[in-house]
Write a protein that holds these residues in place. Structure first.
Motif, PDB file in Angstrom:
ATOM      1  N   LEU A  73       0.955  -1.188  -0.146  1.00 18.17           N
ATOM      2  CA  LEU A  73      -0.124   0.091   0.089  1.00 18.17           C
ATOM      3  C   LEU A  73       0.737   1.148  -0.153  1.00 18.17           C
ATOM      4  CD1 LEU A  73      -2.632   1.483   0.291  1.00 18.17           C
ATOM      5  CD2 LEU A  73      -2.638   0.880   2.551  1.00 18.17           C
ATOM      6  N   ARG A  74       2.062   1.254   0.939  1.00 18.37           N
ATOM      7  CA  ARG A  74       2.733   2.482   1.082  1.00 18.37           C
ATOM      8  C   ARG A  74       3.423   2.500  -0.549  1.00 18.37           C
ATOM      9  NH1 ARG A  74       2.704   7.255   1.208  1.00 18.37           N
ATOM     10  NH2 ARG A  74       4.405   8.197   2.032  1.00 18.37           N
ATOM     11  N   ALA A  75       4.313   1.793  -1.023  1.00 21.98           N
ATOM     12  CA  ALA A  75       4.843   2.020  -2.089  1.00 21.98           C
ATOM     13  C   ALA A  75       3.715   2.480  -3.236  1.00 21.98           C
ATOM     14  CB  ALA A  75       5.583   0.647  -2.626  1.00 21.98           C
ATOM     15  N   SER A  76       2.675   1.809  -3.264  1.00 19.72           N
ATOM     16  CA  SER A  76       1.300   2.278  -4.305  1.00 19.72           C
ATOM     17  C   SER A  76       1.112   3.789  -4.115  1.00 19.72           C
ATOM     18  CB  SER A  76       0.392   1.245  -4.213  1.00 19.72           C
ATOM     19  OG  SER A  76       0.714  -0.210  -4.498  1.00 19.72           O
ATOM     20  N   GLN A  77       1.017   4.256  -2.987  1.00 22.09           N
ATOM     21  CA  GLN A  77       0.756   5.497  -2.683  1.00 22.09           C
ATOM     22  C   GLN A  77       1.731   6.440  -3.212  1.00 22.09           C
ATOM     23  OE1 GLN A  77       0.171   5.259   1.451  1.00 22.09           O
ATOM     24  NE2 GLN A  77      -1.842   5.270   1.668  1.00 22.09           N
ATOM     25  N   ILE A  78       3.130   6.157  -2.777  1.00 20.84           N
ATOM     26  CA  ILE A  78       4.276   7.016  -3.203  1.00 20.84           C
ATOM     27  C   ILE A  78       4.292   7.225  -4.846  1.00 20.84           C
ATOM     28  CG2 ILE A  78       6.630   6.936  -3.167  1.00 20.84           C
ATOM     29  CD1 ILE A  78       6.588   5.727  -0.412  1.00 20.84           C
ATOM     30  N   ASN A  79       4.053   5.820  -5.361  1.00 28.98           N
ATOM     31  CA  ASN A  79       4.176   5.893  -6.958  1.00 28.98           C
ATOM     32  C   ASN A  79       2.995   6.364  -7.615  1.00 28.98           C
ATOM     33  OD1 ASN A  79       6.515   4.701  -7.026  1.00 28.98           O
ATOM     34  ND2 ASN A  79       5.895   2.899  -6.807  1.00 28.98           N
ATOM     35  N   GLY A  80       2.035   6.828  -6.894  1.00 24.49           N
ATOM     36  CA  GLY A  80       0.906   7.216  -7.463  1.00 24.49           C
ATOM     37  C   GLY A  80      -0.130   6.360  -8.311  1.00 24.49           C
ATOM     38  N   CYS A  81      -0.035   5.105  -8.040  1.00 27.02           N
ATOM     39  CA  CYS A  81      -0.597   3.892  -8.615  1.00 27.02           C
ATOM     40  C   CYS A  81      -2.017   3.922  -7.987  1.00 27.02           C
ATOM     41  CB  CYS A  81       0.090   2.552  -8.661  1.00 27.02           C
ATOM     42  SG  CYS A  81      -0.722   1.370  -9.512  1.00 27.02           S
ATOM     43  N   GLY A  82      -3.039   4.261  -8.426  1.00 27.70           N
ATOM     44  CA  GLY A  82      -4.459   4.238  -7.966  1.00 27.70           C
ATOM     45  C   GLY A  82      -4.847   2.597  -7.824  1.00 27.70           C
ATOM     46  N   PHE A  83      -4.733   2.114  -8.930  1.00 26.63           N
ATOM     47  CA  PHE A  83      -5.281   0.744  -9.090  1.00 26.63           C
ATOM     48  C   PHE A  83      -4.584  -0.325  -7.820  1.00 26.63           C
ATOM     49  CE2 PHE A  83      -5.253  -3.743 -10.236  1.00 26.63           C
ATOM     50  CZ  PHE A  83      -6.394  -3.986 -11.002  1.00 26.63           C
ATOM     51  N   CYS A  84      -3.241  -0.181  -7.539  1.00 25.84           N
ATOM     52  CA  CYS A  84      -2.561  -0.774  -6.753  1.00 25.84           C
ATOM     53  C   CYS A  84      -3.184  -0.347  -5.097  1.00 25.84           C
ATOM     54  CB  CYS A  84      -1.065  -1.042  -6.872  1.00 25.84           C
ATOM     55  SG  CYS A  84      -0.614  -1.929  -8.137  1.00 25.84           S
ATOM     56  N   THR A  85      -3.011   1.178  -4.912  1.00 30.52           N
ATOM     57  CA  THR A  85      -3.746   1.602  -3.850  1.00 30.52           C
ATOM     58  C   THR A  85      -4.917   1.156  -3.371  1.00 30.52           C
ATOM     59  OG1 THR A  85      -1.994   3.597  -3.924  1.00 30.52           O
ATOM     60  CG2 THR A  85      -4.145   3.578  -2.507  1.00 30.52           C
ATOM     61  N   ASP A  86      -5.842   1.069  -4.470  1.00 30.51           N
ATOM     62  CA  ASP A  86      -7.155   0.511  -4.148  1.00 30.51           C
ATOM     63  C   ASP A  86      -7.170  -1.004  -3.885  1.00 30.51           C
ATOM     64  OD1 ASP A  86     -10.320   0.725  -4.349  1.00 30.51           O
ATOM     65  OD2 ASP A  86      -9.903  -0.456  -6.277  1.00 30.51           O
ATOM     66  N   MET A  87      -6.535  -1.734  -4.624  1.00 31.17           N
ATOM     67  CA  MET A  87      -6.209  -3.036  -4.454  1.00 31.17           C
ATOM     68  C   MET A  87      -5.890  -3.571  -3.145  1.00 31.17           C
ATOM     69  SD  MET A  87      -3.678  -6.129  -6.375  1.00 31.17           S
ATOM     70  CE  MET A  87      -4.413  -5.687  -7.824  1.00 31.17           C
ATOM     71  N   HIS A  88      -4.506  -2.939  -2.447  1.00 32.08           N
ATOM     72  CA  HIS A  88      -4.044  -3.459  -1.332  1.00 32.08           C
ATOM     73  C   HIS A  88      -4.688  -2.707  -0.214  1.00 32.08           C
ATOM     74  CE1 HIS A  88      -1.250  -5.729  -3.591  1.00 32.08           C
ATOM     75  NE2 HIS A  88      -1.119  -4.559  -4.270  1.00 32.08           N
ATOM     76  N   THR A  89      -5.484  -1.732  -0.336  1.00 32.47           N
ATOM     77  CA  THR A  89      -6.310  -1.267   0.662  1.00 32.47           C
ATOM     78  C   THR A  89      -7.606  -2.059   0.923  1.00 32.47           C
ATOM     79  OG1 THR A  89      -5.833   1.113   0.342  1.00 32.47           O
ATOM     80  CG2 THR A  89      -7.889   0.738   1.372  1.00 32.47           C
ATOM     81  N   LYS A  90      -7.966  -2.599  -0.143  1.00 26.60           N
ATOM     82  CA  LYS A  90      -9.439  -3.657  -0.056  1.00 26.60           C
ATOM     83  C   LYS A  90      -8.638  -5.024   0.358  1.00 26.60           C
ATOM     84  CE  LYS A  90     -12.177  -1.288  -3.609  1.00 26.60           C
ATOM     85  NZ  LYS A  90     -12.500  -1.552  -4.916  1.00 26.60           N
ATOM     86  N   ASP A  91      -7.502  -5.413  -0.131  1.00 26.91           N
ATOM     87  CA  ASP A  91      -7.231  -6.826   0.430  1.00 26.91           C
ATOM     88  C   ASP A  91      -6.673  -6.828   1.903  1.00 26.91           C
ATOM     89  OD1 ASP A  91      -7.239  -8.032  -2.214  1.00 26.91           O
ATOM     90  OD2 ASP A  91      -5.183  -7.669  -2.709  1.00 26.91           O
ATOM     91  N   ALA A  92      -6.275  -5.513   2.335  1.00 30.15           N
ATOM     92  CA  ALA A  92      -5.748  -5.662   3.849  1.00 30.15           C
ATOM     93  C   ALA A  92      -7.001  -5.645   4.469  1.00 30.15           C
ATOM     94  CB  ALA A  92      -5.067  -4.375   3.892  1.00 30.15           C
TER      95      ALA A  92
END
Length: 157
Positions: A42-61
């Motif tokens: 989640l943190r790496a995805s936030q830093i990289n501005g990857c909305g898809f992965c931020t959404d995915m890892h927030t939901k998975d967590a």
């Protein structure tokens, strides 16, 4: 927004993607706590501005039982009191490894030492691989502009 490229329609991209997903499954079987792995992703995805992965890892967590409070505070982990010292060390390592262009020296010896205080060699190897893998996923998704918001937990299981 529509993705620039359908990765599943390209034989090369689909084959490459299968290998990345398989690498993720290897990491899931490690002794590094799953919650720590999701926080790192989640943190790496936030830093990289990857909305898809931020959404995915927030939901998975969340699906795995992570609290909304902790998920809300990942971006401000330094000021938050809800993370363990081990999680804080993993998040610090994630930030330095993800922001390699921002720091000429890459990951500092101090950051590595803090992570090594909390994780054994196998767990450190898992952290390094997890950080590398999520950065690869983030970059692919940002390049093709993979839209965020439609992911459902277990979609890529």
């Amino acid at each position: 927004m529509e993705a620039r490229l359908n990765l599943f329609a390209s034989p090369i991209a689909a084959k490459f993607g299968k290998h990345l997903v398989a690498a993720g499954r290897v990491l899931a079987d490690s002794t590094l706590p799953g919650a720590t792995q999701e926080l790192v992703k989640l943190r790496a995805s936030q830093i990289n501005g990857c909305g898809f992965c931020t959404d995915m890892h927030t939901k998975d967590a969340a699906h795995a039982g992570e609290t909304q409070t902790r998920l809300n505070l990942v971006a401000a982990w330094r000021e938050a009191t809800v993370f363990t010292e081990a999680e804080r060390a993993a998040l610090e390592l994630t930030e330095e490894a993800t922001r390699i262009a921002d720091g000429a020296g890459g990951v500092s010896d101090e950051t590595w030492a803090r992570a090594a205080e909390h994780f054994d060699e196998e767990q450190l190897a898992t952290l390094v691989c997890a950080i590398s893998l999520i950065n690869a996923f983030n970059r692919a998704n940002v390049i093709i502009r993979q839209p965020a918001g439609d992911y459902q937990p277990g979609q890529f299981a």
